[in-house]
Write a protein that holds these residues in place. Sequence first.
Motif, PDB file in Angstrom:
ATOM      1  N   PHE A  17       0.468  -1.083  -0.174  1.00  0.00           N
ATOM      2  CA  PHE A  17       0.007  -0.036   0.218  1.00  0.00           C
ATOM      3  C   PHE A  17       1.254   1.394  -0.091  1.00  0.00           C
ATOM      4  N   ARG A  18       1.240   1.630  -0.654  1.00  0.00           N
ATOM      5  CA  ARG A  18       1.974   2.887  -1.069  1.00  0.00           C
ATOM      6  C   ARG A  18       1.921   3.912  -3.013  1.00  0.00           C
ATOM      7  N   ARG A  23      -1.836   6.527  -4.011  1.00  0.00           N
ATOM      8  CA  ARG A  23      -0.994   5.007  -3.484  1.00  0.00           C
ATOM      9  C   ARG A  23      -2.756   3.983  -3.981  1.00  0.00           C
ATOM     10  N   LEU A  57      -3.149  -0.159  -3.021  1.00  0.00           N
ATOM     11  CA  LEU A  57      -3.735  -1.162  -2.406  1.00  0.00           C
ATOM     12  C   LEU A  57      -3.509  -2.292  -3.421  1.00  0.00           C
ATOM     13  N   ASP A  83      -2.630   4.929   9.500  1.00  0.00           N
ATOM     14  CA  ASP A  83      -1.797   3.765   9.448  1.00  0.00           C
ATOM     15  C   ASP A  83      -0.798   3.123  10.292  1.00  0.00           C
ATOM     16  N   GLY A  84       0.187   2.921  10.270  1.00  0.00           N
ATOM     17  CA  GLY A  84       0.645   2.682  12.110  1.00  0.00           C
ATOM     18  C   GLY A  84       1.789   3.891  12.685  1.00  0.00           C
ATOM     19  N   ASP A  85       1.752   5.141  12.155  1.00  0.00           N
ATOM     20  CA  ASP A  85       2.390   6.712  12.062  1.00  0.00           C
ATOM     21  C   ASP A  85       1.654   7.217  12.345  1.00  0.00           C
ATOM     22  N   ARG A  94      -1.067   8.426  10.725  1.00  0.00           N
ATOM     23  CA  ARG A  94      -1.410   9.165   9.007  1.00  0.00           C
ATOM     24  C   ARG A  94      -1.985   8.821   9.269  1.00  0.00           C
ATOM     25  N   ILE A 114      -4.744   7.844   6.565  1.00  0.00           N
ATOM     26  CA  ILE A 114      -5.326   6.920   5.283  1.00  0.00           C
ATOM     27  C   ILE A 114      -6.152   7.491   4.624  1.00  0.00           C
ATOM     28  N   PRO A 120      -3.329  -5.582   6.959  1.00  0.00           N
ATOM     29  CA  PRO A 120      -1.968  -4.549   6.844  1.00  0.00           C
ATOM     30  C   PRO A 120      -1.124  -3.855   8.035  1.00  0.00           C
ATOM     31  N   TRP A 140      -2.687  -0.554  10.884  1.00  0.00           N
ATOM     32  CA  TRP A 140      -3.713  -0.053  10.398  1.00  0.00           C
ATOM     33  C   TRP A 140      -4.511   0.142  11.112  1.00  0.00           C
ATOM     34  N   GLN A 141      -5.577   1.074  11.527  1.00  0.00           N
ATOM     35  CA  GLN A 141      -6.184   1.302  12.901  1.00  0.00           C
ATOM     36  C   GLN A 141      -7.660   2.338  12.172  1.00  0.00           C
TER      37      GLN A 141
END
Length: 863
Positions: A187-188, A198, A200, A248-250, A252, A254, A302, A305-306
């Motif tokens: 995913f990018r 981006r 998926l 996402d995990g940071d 940020r 999505i 992924p 992901w949250q």
Amino acid sequence: MTATVAIKTETFLPYMRDVAKCEQSLQELNLMWRVIEASAKMNCPLEAKTILPTMAATRNGFSRLERELVSSLVEEKVRNVLAEIGTKAQYVIDIVVRNLFERTADVGFLATDRELCNFVAGIHDSADAARYRLREYRNKYTVYDEIILLDTEGNVLVQIDPATPLEHSADPLIAQTLQSDTYVETFRATDLRPAKDRALIYSRRMHHPHTGAVIGVLCLCFHFEEEMCGIFSAHRDPDARANMLLLDGDNRVIASADGLWIPPGTVVPVNRDGHARLMMFCGREYLVRTFASEGYQGYPGPVGWQGQVMIPVEVAFSGIVSDVLSTLSPELAEGLLAHAHSFCPPLYDIMTAAKTIQRIVWNGQVMTAGQRGEMMKLKTILDQISETGNRSNELFAQSIHDLYQTVLASSMRDAEFTAGLLVDLLDRNLYERSDDCRWWALTPELRAALAQTQIDAASSAKLTDILTYINGLYTVYTRIFVYDRNGRIIASTGDDSAALLGSSIDAETLAQVTSLRTRQQYHVSKFEPSTLYGERDTYIYHAAIRDLQHDDSVVGGIGIVFDSTPEFFNMLRSGLAGKAKTKAFYVDRSGRIISGTDDTRPVGSLLDIDPALLQIANGEHASRVTEHDGQYAIVACSVSNGYREFKVSDGYKEDVIAVVFQSFGAVSLNGAQTGGSTYLLESDPTASDGMEYATFFSDHNLFAIAAANVMEAVPYSDVLPTSMGSRPEQIGVLGLQRDDAHKEFIWVFDLGQLMRGSKSAVTSSSQVMIVNHGQHTIGLLVDELHAVPQFNQAQIIHTPFAMQGESMLVTQVIKANQGQLLIQAIEVERLFGYLIDGSIPMPPAPELVPNAEQTGDSQLLAA
């Protein structure tokens, strides 16, 4: 997860106007209690000495209530909002992960498709045929917006999206996929989807059908933006007060339900632990809930992901609330309110405080009944208490109404959302089943074999191997089987597959399958018991298998048996997410149960539910307050509306209704409390020498006892249960404090059981009246206190009485409110005469064990 850190009242109170109003009302009430208490001490200290301790205790109680109640109300509202947005945040990530889990299975299966492998291996060179096959796949699985085949050097062999023609890709995912023996999730930004910021993509390497050598890569490009838009539009709050996000995990963003408000790419604060704290974002304070996925069937989703929901604090507590209470019957509303201590403790505290005021006034009026002279000063004090109490009760009643309304409306919204989630999970899952059966019907080996006039054992075994491979990848099916144009099963998975070979499907199903005109059509059996599923209820999805050379010729069909028992149950269980006292069901339009979390209601039985709820329109939801299994409960329903084209435009119609029951407590045996406000007495200014009566409710009826025989009333919670009583009317003992600092213990009798022969139900309004006659004193359990009015002799009439039932104790009727209200007067002499000289003599009063008070352990002995 619920909030675990103490909530700071001062932080949230400015945003809760209704709670602030309640706080002001409590402060005013506390001040009035201080003024009245001071007035009683100054004007009639001797006369008021018996009620001053109670008044002081009540004032102290209200001081505590003022401190604790507002804090409890704030906590209730904050936790309520956090729970509501938390449910939605968890749903965002869970539904995404469930969807993507299906993609991991799809790419694994399609990468082994023999026709596509032959093309990539160069066994045949028809790019048009390969593109046609990929588009056929896309027509079934509409969640993909691009499918690409590449060789090992990154050269694009074929794709289906003409808007972005590709020749070559240098994306590292190609090398990574070639080295992996499983799927690769990316995913990018990528040159494989140049028109998107981006993409998926699920990729998997392909092998030569003969040598097994790695020959290329298959890429399935998930239509991510469209999918997230569908989730947000279906499940965001209608007023758009909150924003739903995928992170996402940071941390940020999505995907955002409102990109103008919080655009993708923005880093936002998160609240994974569920603490009740405000979080600052772009100069605005928010309540936030964040959830990561727990995975689905081994697929974690992924990395990082949250799901998140953010709501500004200034609008979090100001949602529009419908007037739920006005739709409830008085019996239902009062019965549910009796369980306020369990589902809303602050509400219960308010109710208890109001009852305390009523009892103080009632006791004071009983004590001053028939008194003259200095006692009239106390009457004035009591009138002040009563007047202040009435004004305060009006404010209390509104606070109770508003809070009760908030709790019910919030619970109903949550139940409706949960029901909507459950039916959405079902539609999304069954959408995949409709895709699978149609795609597998295009398998060339199946089409070629069924076109033969004779199918030998070797061919049958080969087809079974193909079906077994497919079933191994798609474990939601207990069986996949193939049948010829006559309906005879020629291949099947499952331990008992050999026994099925040669048997036939039913004629109606065969007729439906052979009449399917296009590759996009399919047939689903009714939800009913099937021998193909061990005589249990399930859906079986069918698609026609067509001749390879003559596409309009149906040569047989494929059936896939959905493992409905565990799959539906798991959907219901995951959708409830551990909600306490909550059960869920899938039912059809007739109320027949498809699945449920209640073991006492098996599949196929009828669910007891309001028929009107079974008739709501597709995509709509509704909720009610009802009685279910002897419990007061909220019932919420949501009707399936399909997913993408499934049940929307594909011709298939099978309405399923998700039903959620949330229980609040057992149904009261004696129904609603009558309530003093329903029986207001009109005062008679001409009455001067009348007789005063203590009035009260029992079994929904208004009764009276001469006030001269009534000492006071105490809450039922003061009663001590005991097994020493010899008759069913005896329900316990009560300790009365005397002037000599010793306690006198008296028997407490259930007045309802004395009069009608059945036990009274105890509620928060239940009181014990202390009644005296001669040398005897007893307690009488009654439903609720009323008033201490005065009636003249002309209002009291005698009535004939029988030797049993209520009339045994009631010999007079009081005509109140100009004869519009009749009050039954209990004759005290007959009451005590029955208890003392009746067929079952009244037991002697219990006595204290000598010196028991000194030991601190009050024990009772039967006299």
